[in-house]
Design a protein around this motif. Structure first.
Motif, PDB file in Angstrom:
ATOM      1  N   GLN A 134       0.657  -1.241   0.232  1.00  0.00           N
ATOM      2  CA  GLN A 134      -0.065  -0.103  -0.037  1.00  0.00           C
ATOM      3  C   GLN A 134       0.906   1.376   0.067  1.00  0.00           C
ATOM      4  OE1 GLN A 134      -2.842  -0.311   3.223  1.00  0.00           O
ATOM      5  NE2 GLN A 134      -3.781  -2.205   2.641  1.00  0.00           N
ATOM      6  N   THR A 135       2.047   1.087   0.382  1.00  0.00           N
ATOM      7  CA  THR A 135       2.882   2.333   0.610  1.00  0.00           C
ATOM      8  C   THR A 135       3.347   2.793  -0.823  1.00  0.00           C
ATOM      9  OG1 THR A 135       5.023   0.889   0.760  1.00  0.00           O
ATOM     10  CG2 THR A 135       3.750   1.602   2.816  1.00  0.00           C
ATOM     11  N   PHE A 136       3.016   1.908  -1.998  1.00  0.00           N
ATOM     12  CA  PHE A 136       3.767   2.320  -3.292  1.00  0.00           C
ATOM     13  C   PHE A 136       2.309   3.165  -3.862  1.00  0.00           C
ATOM     14  CE2 PHE A 136       6.413  -1.102  -2.277  1.00  0.00           C
ATOM     15  CZ  PHE A 136       7.429  -0.615  -2.493  1.00  0.00           C
ATOM     16  N   PHE A 137       1.308   2.840  -3.328  1.00  0.00           N
ATOM     17  CA  PHE A 137       0.110   3.562  -4.191  1.00  0.00           C
ATOM     18  C   PHE A 137      -0.221   5.035  -3.376  1.00  0.00           C
ATOM     19  CE2 PHE A 137      -0.436  -0.764  -4.776  1.00  0.00           C
ATOM     20  CZ  PHE A 137      -0.698  -1.053  -6.311  1.00  0.00           C
ATOM     21  N   PRO A 138      -0.761   5.808  -4.294  1.00  0.00           N
ATOM     22  CA  PRO A 138      -1.395   7.029  -3.799  1.00  0.00           C
ATOM     23  C   PRO A 138      -2.203   6.875  -2.426  1.00  0.00           C
ATOM     24  CG  PRO A 138      -1.492   7.105  -6.085  1.00  0.00           C
ATOM     25  CD  PRO A 138      -1.188   5.706  -5.796  1.00  0.00           C
ATOM     26  N   PRO A 139      -2.167   7.747  -1.597  1.00  0.00           N
ATOM     27  CA  PRO A 139      -3.291   7.681  -0.345  1.00  0.00           C
ATOM     28  C   PRO A 139      -4.474   7.348  -0.949  1.00  0.00           C
ATOM     29  CG  PRO A 139      -1.619   9.287  -0.027  1.00  0.00           C
ATOM     30  CD  PRO A 139      -1.390   8.974  -1.453  1.00  0.00           C
ATOM     31  N   ARG A 140      -5.259   6.545  -0.172  1.00  0.00           N
ATOM     32  CA  ARG A 140      -6.569   6.377  -0.602  1.00  0.00           C
ATOM     33  C   ARG A 140      -7.487   7.093   0.431  1.00  0.00           C
ATOM     34  NH1 ARG A 140      -7.380  -0.086   0.938  1.00  0.00           N
ATOM     35  NH2 ARG A 140      -6.777   0.128   3.192  1.00  0.00           N
ATOM     36  N   GLU A 141      -8.727   7.467   0.149  1.00  0.00           N
ATOM     37  CA  GLU A 141      -9.646   8.287   0.757  1.00  0.00           C
ATOM     38  C   GLU A 141     -10.095   7.572   1.958  1.00  0.00           C
ATOM     39  OE1 GLU A 141     -14.053  10.761   0.013  1.00  0.00           O
ATOM     40  OE2 GLU A 141     -12.883   9.783  -1.560  1.00  0.00           O
ATOM     41  N   GLU A 142     -10.092   7.943   3.167  1.00  0.00           N
ATOM     42  CA  GLU A 142     -10.670   7.372   4.415  1.00  0.00           C
ATOM     43  C   GLU A 142     -11.928   7.579   4.274  1.00  0.00           C
ATOM     44  OE1 GLU A 142      -9.145   5.533   6.557  1.00  0.00           O
ATOM     45  OE2 GLU A 142      -6.828   6.077   5.623  1.00  0.00           O
ATOM     46  N   VAL A 143     -12.873   6.564   4.571  1.00  0.00           N
ATOM     47  CA  VAL A 143     -14.293   6.352   5.075  1.00  0.00           C
ATOM     48  C   VAL A 143     -14.423   6.287   6.387  1.00  0.00           C
ATOM     49  CG1 VAL A 143     -16.310   5.046   4.315  1.00  0.00           C
ATOM     50  CG2 VAL A 143     -14.648   5.472   2.471  1.00  0.00           C
ATOM     51  N   VAL A 144     -15.135   7.182   7.164  1.00  0.00           N
ATOM     52  CA  VAL A 144     -15.242   7.098   8.319  1.00  0.00           C
ATOM     53  C   VAL A 144     -16.838   6.458   8.573  1.00  0.00           C
ATOM     54  CG1 VAL A 144     -15.689   8.360  10.391  1.00  0.00           C
ATOM     55  CG2 VAL A 144     -14.073   9.309   8.867  1.00  0.00           C
ATOM     56  N   ALA A 145     -17.003   5.551   9.579  1.00  0.00           N
ATOM     57  CA  ALA A 145     -18.110   4.780   9.962  1.00  0.00           C
ATOM     58  C   ALA A 145     -18.847   5.746  11.017  1.00  0.00           C
ATOM     59  CB  ALA A 145     -17.948   3.348  10.496  1.00  0.00           C
ATOM     60  N   THR A 146     -20.202   5.937  10.969  1.00  0.00           N
ATOM     61  CA  THR A 146     -21.020   6.419  11.586  1.00  0.00           C
ATOM     62  C   THR A 146     -21.997   5.598  12.387  1.00  0.00           C
ATOM     63  OG1 THR A 146     -22.402   7.210  10.228  1.00  0.00           O
ATOM     64  CG2 THR A 146     -20.599   8.735  10.561  1.00  0.00           C
ATOM     65  N   GLU A 147     -22.457   6.172  13.402  1.00  0.00           N
ATOM     66  CA  GLU A 147     -23.396   5.328  14.410  1.00  0.00           C
ATOM     67  C   GLU A 147     -24.729   4.685  13.560  1.00  0.00           C
ATOM     68  OE1 GLU A 147     -24.304   7.273  17.631  1.00  0.00           O
ATOM     69  OE2 GLU A 147     -22.367   7.036  18.664  1.00  0.00           O
ATOM     70  N   ASP A 148     -25.002   5.359  12.427  1.00  0.00           N
ATOM     71  CA  ASP A 148     -26.393   5.149  11.779  1.00  0.00           C
ATOM     72  C   ASP A 148     -25.903   4.092  10.566  1.00  0.00           C
ATOM     73  OD1 ASP A 148     -24.791   7.195  10.342  1.00  0.00           O
ATOM     74  OD2 ASP A 148     -26.578   7.975   9.499  1.00  0.00           O
ATOM     75  N   MET A 149     -24.861   3.710  10.458  1.00  0.00           N
ATOM     76  CA  MET A 149     -24.336   2.855   9.257  1.00  0.00           C
ATOM     77  C   MET A 149     -24.463   1.351   9.741  1.00  0.00           C
ATOM     78  SD  MET A 149     -21.139   4.627   7.456  1.00  0.00           S
ATOM     79  CE  MET A 149     -21.129   6.209   6.644  1.00  0.00           C
ATOM     80  N   GLU A 150     -24.892   0.527   8.734  1.00  0.00           N
ATOM     81  CA  GLU A 150     -24.773  -0.807   9.149  1.00  0.00           C
ATOM     82  C   GLU A 150     -23.492  -1.627   8.228  1.00  0.00           C
ATOM     83  OE1 GLU A 150     -28.462  -2.931   8.300  1.00  0.00           O
ATOM     84  OE2 GLU A 150     -29.356  -1.613   9.674  1.00  0.00           O
ATOM     85  N   GLU A 151     -22.631  -2.401   8.619  1.00  0.00           N
ATOM     86  CA  GLU A 151     -21.757  -2.973   8.091  1.00  0.00           C
ATOM     87  C   GLU A 151     -22.147  -4.424   7.470  1.00  0.00           C
ATOM     88  OE1 GLU A 151     -18.307  -3.470  10.487  1.00  0.00           O
ATOM     89  OE2 GLU A 151     -17.840  -1.572  10.731  1.00  0.00           O
ATOM     90  N   ALA A 152     -21.564  -4.635   6.224  1.00  0.00           N
ATOM     91  CA  ALA A 152     -21.970  -6.049   5.456  1.00  0.00           C
ATOM     92  C   ALA A 152     -20.770  -6.209   4.867  1.00  0.00           C
ATOM     93  CB  ALA A 152     -23.162  -5.624   4.574  1.00  0.00           C
ATOM     94  N   GLU A 153     -20.394  -7.544   4.737  1.00  0.00           N
ATOM     95  CA  GLU A 153     -18.991  -7.752   4.068  1.00  0.00           C
ATOM     96  C   GLU A 153     -19.456  -8.462   2.769  1.00  0.00           C
ATOM     97  OE1 GLU A 153     -15.447 -11.386   4.299  1.00  0.00           O
ATOM     98  OE2 GLU A 153     -16.965 -11.205   5.971  1.00  0.00           O
TER      99      GLU A 153
END
Length: 405
Positions: A348-367
């Motif tokens: 990952q250090t060789f690629f441009p920085p990726r956009e960070e996604v911040v999880a909030t309380e109203d979100m649900e996670e799914a794989e």
């Protein structure tokens, strides 16, 4: 009452002959005494044409029947000065037009088409192929007359039409009618007694002959290209021979696909080659090997198309010029688990920085998991699926199932 019968005698018909009988008589005599076939019978051909012009016109025929040739000379129906040139009558009868000042239309037999399958390599390099055809040729013994001159009669089976009607019984009070070529005159409309027929062609006027044609396939010819051989078709008495047209049909090639003057080839490269530059060897249709490369840092994306100028198909009639060789790339990605977690963090250090996604309380996670297509069984439904009726309008619920662990 008919006063004179000279015109009727010229056509060989009775004074009460019908229009169909006049047409058949004129057709037979015009083909026999045409100047192209019998140059010495020009005057006879002219007289036959004048007789048919008068007798085929109801008004002129009525004048001739009442007053004979004298009435025609006195102008009873436009007069003798009103006769059209014999070739105009001939061309009008056989569909060639009637203009006295226009170019003479050549009456030809039908064009025969033959398909020849060729490879892409043959279209690229050019070659010569041979094909064997069977065609009709005028009988050399009788000259296309079918037998002794003057002994041809109207076919008694088809009455000169060349077609006979065959009835097939399908059942009680049920008949099926089929039209076929007359089995007695073979579609000629004329027939001879067996003793009067030509011993070589048996009265058919033509013989079957085998002919070998050399097909010159030039560089760059396209699929469906037509190569014409003038006057190599079937010969018919009274007509110029038709043409033979050979149509080139290109076979499917396992590697190259032709698009106009360009050649397209598909190649798969690894992810490393797509990111760091690649080299690949391609063998052309004429056997040469070309080393292709992309410079490091040039990114190849899935579906990208790169080209090499002047390495495609030769341009027809300009074989020194060629189209493009187009390479369509597909990128082969590594299999899951090809790197350890610590190696992935290092990668990952060789690629441009990726956009960070911040999880909030109203979100649900799914794989995300693998998705497999499910075969369709039409609109058939089983009783156990009845409770899914309220989801029938949801397209995301059709033909999809997820992998579970």
């Amino acid at each position: 009452m008919v006063r004179e019968t000279e015109y009727y005698d010229l056509l060989g018909v009775k004074p009460y002959a019908t229009m169909d009988e006049l047409k058949r008589a004129y057709r037979r005599l015009a083909l026999r005494y045409h100047p192209d076939k019998n140059p010495s019978e020009g005057e006879r051909f002219k007289q036959i044409s004048q007789a048919y012009e008068v007798l085929s016109d109801p008004q002129k025929r009525s004048v001739y029947d009442r007053g004979g040739d004298r009435a025609m000379k006195e102008g009873g129906a436009s007069g003798r000065a009103g006769f059209r040139p014999p070739m105009d009558i001939f061309n009008l009868f056989f569909g060639g037009g009637s203009s006295t000042h226009g170019p003479r239309v050549e009456r030809k037999g039908r064009t025969a088409f033959h398909h020849l399958f060729v490879t892409l390599e043959e279209l690229y390099k050019g070659t010569t192929r041979k094909i064997s055809i069977q065609k009709n040729v005028i009988c050399k013994t009788c000259g296309g007359r079918g037998g002794r001159e003057g002994h041809d009669l109207r076919c008694p089976k088809c009455h000169g039409s060349g077609v006979e009607v065959i009835l097939h019984r399908l059942g009680p009070n049920m008949m099926h009618q089929v039209q076929a070529v007359c089995s007695q005159c073979f579609g000629q409309g004329e027939w001879m007694q067996p003793l009067d027929r030509c011993l070589t062609c048996n009265g058919r006027k033509v013989m079957r002959e085998k002919k070998i044609l050399d097909i010159c396939i030039e560089k760059g010819m396209a699929d469906r290209h037509k190569i014409t051989f003038p006057k190599e078709g079937d010969q018919v008495p009274g007509l110029h021979p038709g043409d033979v047209v050979v149509v080139l049909d290109q076979k499917h090639h396992p590697i190259f696909q032709r698009q106009g003057n360009d050649l397209v080839i598909k190649r798969e490269v690894t992810l490393m080659d797509a990111l760091c530059g690649c080299k690949l060897v391609i063998q052309t249709l004429d056997g040469r090997r070309i080393l292709l490369f992309s410079r490091p840092g040039t990114i190849i994306k899935p579906g990208d198309r790169k080209c090499v100028p002047n390495e495609g198909m030769p341009i027809h009639h300009c074989p020194t010029q060629k189209g493009k060789l187009i390479i369509e790339f597909q990128v082969r990605f590594p299999e899951p688990g090809w790197l350890q977690p610590h190696q992935l963090r290092h990668l990952q250090t060789f690629f441009p920085p990726r956009e960070e996604v911040v999880a909030t309380e109203d979100m649900e996670e799914a794989e995300l998991r693998e998705c497999f297509s499910q075969p369709e069984f039409g609109n058939r439904r089983f009783p156990s699926e009845a409770y899914h009726e309220d989801h029938s309008d949801d397209p995301l619920r059709h033909n999809v199932q997820c992998q579970t662990s």
